[in-house]
Scaffold this active site. Structure first.
Site, PDB file in Angstrom:
ATOM      1  N   TYR A  48       0.646  -1.298   0.017  1.00  0.00           N
ATOM      2  CA  TYR A  48      -0.111   0.091  -0.328  1.00  0.00           C
ATOM      3  C   TYR A  48       0.820   1.120   0.235  1.00  0.00           C
ATOM      4  CZ  TYR A  48      -5.045  -0.889   0.693  1.00  0.00           C
ATOM      5  OH  TYR A  48      -6.223  -0.551  -0.063  1.00  0.00           O
ATOM      6  N   GLU A  50      -0.256   4.658  -0.655  1.00  0.00           N
ATOM      7  CA  GLU A  50      -1.690   6.096  -1.155  1.00  0.00           C
ATOM      8  C   GLU A  50      -0.760   7.049   0.037  1.00  0.00           C
ATOM      9  OE1 GLU A  50      -4.149   4.926   1.859  1.00  0.00           O
ATOM     10  OE2 GLU A  50      -5.713   4.579  -0.338  1.00  0.00           O
ATOM     11  N   ASP A 194      -6.051  13.492 -25.210  1.00  0.00           N
ATOM     12  CA  ASP A 194      -5.812  12.513 -24.883  1.00  0.00           C
ATOM     13  C   ASP A 194      -4.879  11.825 -25.847  1.00  0.00           C
ATOM     14  OD1 ASP A 194      -6.725   9.578 -23.697  1.00  0.00           O
ATOM     15  OD2 ASP A 194      -8.598   9.465 -23.326  1.00  0.00           O
ATOM     16  N   THR A 220      -3.002   5.906 -21.801  1.00  0.00           N
ATOM     17  CA  THR A 220      -2.990   5.351 -21.675  1.00  0.00           C
ATOM     18  C   THR A 220      -1.547   4.177 -21.625  1.00  0.00           C
ATOM     19  OG1 THR A 220      -3.601   3.788 -23.668  1.00  0.00           O
ATOM     20  CG2 THR A 220      -5.910   3.988 -21.572  1.00  0.00           C
ATOM     21  N   LYS A 223      -0.979   0.676 -25.009  1.00  0.00           N
ATOM     22  CA  LYS A 223      -1.291   0.507 -26.538  1.00  0.00           C
ATOM     23  C   LYS A 223      -0.056   0.354 -27.334  1.00  0.00           C
ATOM     24  CE  LYS A 223      -6.425   1.816 -26.041  1.00  0.00           C
ATOM     25  NZ  LYS A 223      -6.216   3.089 -24.757  1.00  0.00           N
ATOM     26  N   ARG A 229      -1.392  -2.323 -19.165  1.00  0.00           N
ATOM     27  CA  ARG A 229      -2.680  -1.542 -18.805  1.00  0.00           C
ATOM     28  C   ARG A 229      -2.597  -0.661 -17.682  1.00  0.00           C
ATOM     29  NH1 ARG A 229      -5.275  -4.669 -21.884  1.00  0.00           N
ATOM     30  NH2 ARG A 229      -7.218  -3.035 -21.598  1.00  0.00           N
TER      31      ARG A 229
HETATM   32  N1  DSN Z   1     -11.237   0.410 -24.715  1.00  0.00           N
HETATM   33  C1  DSN Z   1     -10.150   1.274 -25.412  1.00  0.00           C
HETATM   34  C2  DSN Z   1      -9.985   1.484 -27.328  1.00  0.00           C
HETATM   35  O1  DSN Z   1      -9.678  -0.156 -27.921  1.00  0.00           O
HETATM   36  O2  DSN Z   1      -9.711   2.158 -27.591  1.00  0.00           O
HETATM   37  C3  DSN Z   1     -10.089   3.155 -25.198  1.00  0.00           C
HETATM   38  O3  DSN Z   1     -10.859   2.895 -24.158  1.00  0.00           O
END
Ligand code: DSN
Length: 425
Positions: A48, A50, A194, A220, A223, A229
């Site tokens: 933990y 925080e 974003d 994110t 990707k 993730r």
């Molecule tokens: N689920 C993601 C995507 O496939 O682009 C976006 O959140």
């Protein structure tokens, strides 16, 4: 307690086999390196922490402090950011924290239309962003499939949003951040980019740089960035908040302090330090020349794939791509996105159905499919292989009732993919 949980681990083995033997074309997915996987599966999950490094609410955080600082320093170097928070559990949480930090409930936001390729967290009425805030949208032109910035400006002038959001989950063209900043400044909005999808390409200079123009940037990490993730928030330059929020000493609070508080305690509890360690490893990888070679290949592969679909008569939105993905309108082939997704999976080819701009189908059916090259490039596939992939996809889609052809394609896909590692370099 020592007995292996075969129910779960047999399923994990099955999933590994699925990932290895198929063609992964979902634009938001990728395969992480063994080192990222090791960090994500480490004992750090037990801790933990925080708070922030050196300002925690728990003891025993000396080691995770160093890990989190490494992740922060590496990502700042990667994107040329002056500040980053690497705790958001996902892109949606990063966006939620930004909105909590810069908006009051009921404030206006302007984002890219979900049905044109935008994202749920940019104001969709079914998401917190559309329930808590008053959202309006801009989209693409029907003839070109490309955003018309004059129209974005006109909508911004009319709506006067407090937050202008750019970025998408199914838009294959680059963004004009400089123009968007000029629009945001005209109406007194903050600009949020974003960059979840193309962040890896942006990090290596293959697309325009949002950090130079946008007040705040979220992404994110799983990707094109090829990490675990997760999500993160960055700023090119920190700045004094325009809302008049002051510290106890009476000085204006910096946006970094407002955003840090919006992540914790605003929207999250304990950070996932095992995932933060995996992010640090991924950022380290992304700083290398090997990763630059990788993203260059991702982009080349996407261009070859998109061009080949165009040649085969598919309706590629905007007629091509600047990044790693493409959105394809299947109406010229008399198919829906649902039919395409459900049939391709029988050949172990994974894509997702997707709304296309001005779609006539529901989101559960859709007229389109979205494909990306990030994952197949990690597996080592090159331009010629993209021609083979298009051939396989086309063969299935042109024979959706023909189980024999679909089985033949599946065998060919399995034969070609099973021998390749998930992660090449
Ligand atoms: N689920 C993601 C995507 O496939 O682009 C976006 O959140």
């Amino acid at each position: 307690m020592n007995q292996r949980d075969t129910a779960v681990f047999d399923l994990i083995t099955q999933e590994k086999h699925r990932q290895k033997s198929g063609l992964e074309l979902i634009a938001s997915e990728n395969f992480v390196s063994p080192a990222v996987l090791e960090a994500a599966g480490s004992v750090l999950t037990n801790k933990y922490a925080e708070g922030l490094p050196a300002k925690r609410y728990y003891g025993g955080c000396e080691v995770v402090d160093e890990i989190e600082n490494l992740a922060i320093e590496r990502v700042k170097e990667l994107f040329g950011a002056s500040w980053a928070n690497v705790q958001p559990h996902a892109g949606a949480q990063a966006n939620a924290a930004v909105m909590l930090g810069v908006l009051q409930a009921g404030d206006k936001i302007l984002g890219f239309d979900l049905s044109h390729g935008g994202h749920l967290t940019h104001g969709s009425p079914v998401n917190f962003s559309g329930k808590l805030y008053q959202s309006s949208f801009y989209g693409v032109e029907q003839e070109t499939g490309v955003i018309n910035y004059d129209k974005v400006e006109a909508t911004a002038q009319k709506e006067k949003p407090k937050l202008l959001i750019c970025g998408a989950s199914a838009y294959s063209r680059d963004w004009d951040y400089e123009r968007l900043r000029a629009i945001a400044d005209q109406v007194g909005a903050l600009l949020l980019a974003d960059i979840s999808h193309p962040s890896g390409l942006i990090a290596k200079g293959l697309l325009n740089d949002p950090l130079q123009y946008c007040h705040i940037v979220t992404t994110t990490t799983h990707k094109t960035l090829r990490g675990p993730r997760g999500g993160l928030i960055m700023m090119g330059k920190d700045f004094e908040n325009p809302f008049g929020l002051k510290t106890k000493k009476g000085v204006l609070r910096k946006m970094s302090s407002i955003l840090d508080s919006a992540v914790f305690p605003g929207t999250q509890g304990g950070p996932l330090e095992h995932i933060i360690a995996a992010k640090a490893v991924a950022f380290g990888e992304a700083l290398t020349d090997d990763y630059k070679d990788y993203v260059v290949q991702v982009k080349k592969n996407a261009q070859v794939m998109a061009n080949d679909f165009v040649e085969k008569g598919y309706g590629v939105i905007s007629n091509g791509t600047d990044n790693h993905l493409m959105l394809i309108d299947l109406r010229s082939k008399n198919l829906t996105g649902k039919e395409a997704e459900n049939t391709l999976i029988k050949a172990d080819i994974t894509i997702n159905k997707n709304m296309v701009p001005f779609d006539t189908q529901s989101p559960f059916v859709t007229s389109g499919m979205r494909l990306g090259t990030a994952a197949v490039t990690t597996r080592g596939l090159l331009e010629n292989d993209m021609l083979w992939i298009v051939e396989m996809v086309d063969k299935v889609l042109m024979n959706i009732e023909n189980e024999k052809v679909i089985t033949e394609v599946r065998k060919e896909v399995n034969q070609r993919m099973s021998d390749l590692p998930l992660f090449t370099k």
